[in-house]
Design a protein around this motif. Sequence first.
Motif, PDB file in Angstrom:
ATOM      1  N   TYR A  40       1.785  10.045  -4.145  1.00 56.80           N
ATOM      2  CA  TYR A  40       2.626  10.224  -2.959  1.00 56.80           C
ATOM      3  C   TYR A  40       2.124  11.399  -2.127  1.00 56.80           C
ATOM      4  O   TYR A  40       2.061  11.322  -0.902  1.00 56.80           O
ATOM      5  CB  TYR A  40       4.082  10.470  -3.370  1.00 56.80           C
ATOM      6  CG  TYR A  40       4.958   9.251  -3.433  1.00 56.80           C
ATOM      7  CD1 TYR A  40       4.568   8.113  -4.128  1.00 56.80           C
ATOM      8  CD2 TYR A  40       6.201   9.238  -2.821  1.00 56.80           C
ATOM      9  CE1 TYR A  40       5.385   7.006  -4.203  1.00 56.80           C
ATOM     10  CE2 TYR A  40       7.031   8.135  -2.895  1.00 56.80           C
ATOM     11  CZ  TYR A  40       6.626   7.030  -3.584  1.00 56.80           C
ATOM     12  OH  TYR A  40       7.437   5.943  -3.642  1.00 56.80           O
ATOM     13  N   LEU A 115       9.206   4.853   2.951  1.00 55.33           N
ATOM     14  CA  LEU A 115       8.121   5.217   2.040  1.00 55.33           C
ATOM     15  C   LEU A 115       7.231   6.289   2.648  1.00 55.33           C
ATOM     16  O   LEU A 115       6.861   7.257   1.979  1.00 55.33           O
ATOM     17  CB  LEU A 115       7.282   3.990   1.664  1.00 55.33           C
ATOM     18  CG  LEU A 115       6.065   4.266   0.775  1.00 55.33           C
ATOM     19  CD1 LEU A 115       6.486   4.911  -0.546  1.00 55.33           C
ATOM     20  CD2 LEU A 115       5.284   2.994   0.540  1.00 55.33           C
ATOM     21  N   GLU A 116       6.890   6.169   3.920  1.00 55.93           N
ATOM     22  CA  GLU A 116       6.044   7.174   4.576  1.00 55.93           C
ATOM     23  C   GLU A 116       6.750   8.533   4.643  1.00 55.93           C
ATOM     24  O   GLU A 116       6.129   9.575   4.412  1.00 55.93           O
ATOM     25  CB  GLU A 116       5.646   6.703   5.972  1.00 55.93           C
ATOM     26  CG  GLU A 116       4.687   5.536   5.946  1.00 55.93           C
ATOM     27  CD  GLU A 116       4.453   4.913   7.311  1.00 55.93           C
ATOM     28  OE1 GLU A 116       3.321   4.442   7.539  1.00 55.93           O
ATOM     29  OE2 GLU A 116       5.399   4.861   8.134  1.00 55.93           O
ATOM     30  N   GLN A 119       6.579  10.039   1.279  1.00 52.31           N
ATOM     31  CA  GLN A 119       5.253  10.582   0.991  1.00 52.31           C
ATOM     32  C   GLN A 119       5.041  11.921   1.687  1.00 52.31           C
ATOM     33  O   GLN A 119       4.538  12.874   1.083  1.00 52.31           O
ATOM     34  CB  GLN A 119       4.180   9.564   1.386  1.00 52.31           C
ATOM     35  CG  GLN A 119       4.191   8.341   0.492  1.00 52.31           C
ATOM     36  CD  GLN A 119       3.365   7.188   1.014  1.00 52.31           C
ATOM     37  OE1 GLN A 119       3.167   7.031   2.226  1.00 52.31           O
ATOM     38  NE2 GLN A 119       2.880   6.364   0.109  1.00 52.31           N
ATOM     39  N   SER A 136      11.631  10.211  -3.532  1.00 51.50           N
ATOM     40  CA  SER A 136      11.521   8.750  -3.530  1.00 51.50           C
ATOM     41  C   SER A 136      12.005   8.145  -2.214  1.00 51.50           C
ATOM     42  O   SER A 136      12.765   8.770  -1.465  1.00 51.50           O
ATOM     43  CB  SER A 136      12.345   8.160  -4.677  1.00 51.50           C
ATOM     44  OG  SER A 136      13.728   8.371  -4.437  1.00 51.50           O
ATOM     45  N   SER A 137      11.588   6.917  -1.959  1.00 52.51           N
ATOM     46  CA  SER A 137      12.076   6.218  -0.771  1.00 52.51           C
ATOM     47  C   SER A 137      13.577   5.943  -0.898  1.00 52.51           C
ATOM     48  O   SER A 137      14.277   5.868   0.112  1.00 52.51           O
ATOM     49  CB  SER A 137      11.279   4.939  -0.515  1.00 52.51           C
ATOM     50  OG  SER A 137      11.282   4.109  -1.640  1.00 52.51           O
TER      51      SER A 137
END
Length: 153
Positions: A40, A115-116, A119, A136-137
Amino acid sequence: MKAVDFLSFFILLFFIACSASTEEKVPGIKEIVDLKTKQYAIQGQQLYLNYCSNCHQEDGSGLKRLIPPLRESDYLLADVARTIRIIHQGIQGEMMVNGVMYNQPMPGNPQLTPLEIAQISTYIYNIWGHQKGIISSEKVNEALKPESNSDVQ
């Protein structure tokens, strides 16, 4: 079948080489022990460089009294969910960071996926001496729920 094995070997070798060079550029990444968190953070580094470093600088130091630092930032460390919302929605108005008042609007990045954002968050919370682990997402989705957005203008 041999060609597939050969190709797989070179793809694996490529990723190992890229991962090593990324870790050398950012000392904090090589200190991450958990593999998923490290993955990540590596992806987050690229996103950070694309979306954040122009203002916050590659090393997270900010721009003097115009753009607040992320590195060693009391504001950043105080609330992960708030940081997630700021990445997504942006922020306007005054904020106190490490005893310095900042009042420069930050545009949001609503085009980034959960998700981005996870990260990027994992990256900024696990380098520069921080060790928050994976963001986490699911945590991003929770932070972006409408009832969680009262503190971001």
